[in-house]
Design an enzyme around this catalytic site. Sequence first.
Site, PDB file in Angstrom:
ATOM      1  N   ASP A   1      57.435  38.256  77.720  1.00 21.86           N
ATOM      2  CA  ASP A   1      58.374  38.836  76.747  1.00 21.86           C
ATOM      3  C   ASP A   1      59.717  38.106  76.730  1.00 21.86           C
ATOM      4  O   ASP A   1      60.751  38.704  76.428  1.00 21.86           O
ATOM      5  CB  ASP A   1      58.621  40.329  77.045  1.00 21.86           C
ATOM      6  CG  ASP A   1      57.331  41.141  76.996  1.00 21.86           C
ATOM      7  OD1 ASP A   1      56.628  41.049  75.978  1.00 21.86           O
ATOM      8  OD2 ASP A   1      57.038  41.841  77.974  1.00 21.86           O
ATOM      9  N   GLU A   2      59.708  36.815  77.022  1.00 23.64           N
ATOM     10  CA  GLU A   2      60.975  36.083  77.075  1.00 23.64           C
ATOM     11  C   GLU A   2      61.446  35.594  75.703  1.00 23.64           C
ATOM     12  O   GLU A   2      62.609  35.230  75.540  1.00 23.64           O
ATOM     13  CB  GLU A   2      60.851  34.856  78.001  1.00 23.64           C
ATOM     14  CG  GLU A   2      60.512  35.172  79.440  1.00 23.64           C
ATOM     15  CD  GLU A   2      59.025  35.054  79.708  1.00 23.64           C
ATOM     16  OE1 GLU A   2      58.629  34.991  80.878  1.00 23.64           O
ATOM     17  OE2 GLU A   2      58.239  35.026  78.729  1.00 23.64           O
TER      18      GLU A   2
ATOM     19  N   HIS B   1      53.819  37.973  70.626  1.00 21.91           N
ATOM     20  CA  HIS B   1      54.911  37.060  70.343  1.00 21.91           C
ATOM     21  C   HIS B   1      55.536  37.490  69.026  1.00 21.91           C
ATOM     22  O   HIS B   1      54.913  37.363  67.961  1.00 21.91           O
ATOM     23  CB  HIS B   1      54.397  35.618  70.247  1.00 21.91           C
ATOM     24  CG  HIS B   1      54.002  35.043  71.571  1.00 21.91           C
ATOM     25  ND1 HIS B   1      53.436  33.800  71.706  1.00 21.91           N
ATOM     26  CD2 HIS B   1      54.100  35.553  72.817  1.00 21.91           C
ATOM     27  CE1 HIS B   1      53.200  33.562  72.996  1.00 21.91           C
ATOM     28  NE2 HIS B   1      53.599  34.615  73.671  1.00 21.91           N
TER      29      HIS B   1
ATOM     30  N   GLY C   1      70.129  35.495  68.285  1.00 26.88           N
ATOM     31  CA  GLY C   1      69.552  36.427  67.319  1.00 26.88           C
ATOM     32  C   GLY C   1      68.079  36.124  67.158  1.00 26.88           C
ATOM     33  O   GLY C   1      67.605  35.054  67.553  1.00 26.88           O
TER      34      GLY C   1
END
Length: 428
Positions: free
Chosen positions: A13-14, A41, A415
Site C-alpha cells: 500500500d505504498e 493499486h 497528491g
Amino acid sequence: MSNCAIVGVNWGDEGKGRMVDLLTEDYDIVVRFQGGGNAGHTVINQYGKMALHLLPSGIFRLDVINILGNGVALDPENLWTEMQDVMDKKVKITPENLKISDRASILLPWHRDLDELEEKRLADKKYGSTKQGIAPFYSDKYQKKTVLAGELFYPDELKTHLLEIMEWKNMMLTGVYGAEPYTEEILDKWFHDYCEKIKPFICDTGLFLKNAQESGEKILFEAQLGSLRDLDYGIYPYTTSSNTTAAYAPIGSGLPSAKIDDIIGVVKAYSTCVGEGPFVCEMFGEEAEKLRKAGAEYGAKTGRPRRVGPIDIVATRYGAEVQDATEIALTKLDVLSYMDEIPVCTDYVVDGEKIQRFPFPTALSKAKPVIKYMKGWKQDISKVRCWEDLPAEAQNYVEYIEKSIGCPITYISVGPERDSIIIRKKGK
C-alpha cells in the site's frame, strides 16, 4: 531508459500503482510478475479513480503492452470482472495490449473457499488474509496441483487433469473442514463463465518478452505488496505467499534473462499496514484516527481501515536493502501537512537494547519504537512541483529519510493525481 522494477519497500500500500501509471509513458511493456487479486493499486488519471487488483497499472497507456506473468496467481473470475470495470471507463483492453502467460497457474474457486475456511479455523490466530485464495493457491502450485492457463487450449487433457485435482481437493474440503464438495458441473460452468472469456488473451508471453528484449524495448516490472510481506524476507508468517522482491521479477515475468537496471522502491511518507502481524511503529487512538482520515487509509481490496504509524526508519532501511533499491519514490508527503510535529521511528528497543537492524520476525513482538519529532510545515504543498518550492521543513524531512535509509529519494508525490509529483535529481 533501461529496464526498471517498481516495488514496495514496506508492508504494501505504498503507492506503487500511481508510480507505474506515471512512469509507463517511458516504457513499452509493463509486467506483473507475482501475487494475485489480494491487494489493490489505486490509480487516478484522466479516466477517473480505479483500484486495480490483477491488471497491470500500465493498462491506461494506449501504446503500452501489459503482461500477467507466470508468477501471478491468475484468478479468471476476478480478472474478467476487473477488465469489464476498466473497459466501462472507456479504456481499451484487447489481446494486443493485454497478454496473459500460458504458464500462469489458474486460481480456482476452491482456493478462495479454503482460504476463508482456514481463517475461520485459526480464529484469533488468523493471518489476516484477504480471503482471495492466495495461500492455498501457491501451496497447490508448489505441490504441482494447479492448472496452467495454456491447458485451456487442450480441453480433453484439461478435463482429465482438473477432475484428478478435484478428487484430491474434495478430500480436504469435506474431510478437514466439513465443507461441500465440488462437482464436474460446477467447474464446467465456472470455466465457461470466466476462463473462456480470458482465453483470447493467453499466449506464450515468454517468447513475446524474449523478442521484445532483443528488439531493445523497455520493460517495467510491477510488484504487488512490499518487502515486509515477502514470503522469505518479510514478517513471516504474516506475509503473502509469493516473493515481492525485484530479484524475483525475471522469474515471475517469464523473462529469466532480464537485466533490471533501475529499482524504484516506493515508500509512503508515514507507515501503513493492512492485516495482522507485528507493526512496531503503530499509532493508536485519536492520533491514529487523524492520520488515517488525512490519508484516506482504507484497503483498496477490502475497505478495511489500515493500521497507521510514523515512518519506520528501521523497517524502511531493511526493505530498501531487500529490494536492492537504486532510488526511492516517497509518496503522500502532502498528507502530513496538518501536523505541528512529525513523528519518526528512528530505532527499536528489544530486551533493553537499542537496535537499528530489523530483527528476526519472532523478536518483533518484543520490539518497542524509539520516536523523535521533526518540525512540520503546516501548509498545503499539493500544488508544489519543484523541490526548491517545498517548505524548508518538508525538505528537511525528506533529506532525513534519505540519509537514514541510505538511498536517494528521486520522486516525491504530493497528491494522488498523475501529475502531483516532484521529480528530484539524485543527491539534490
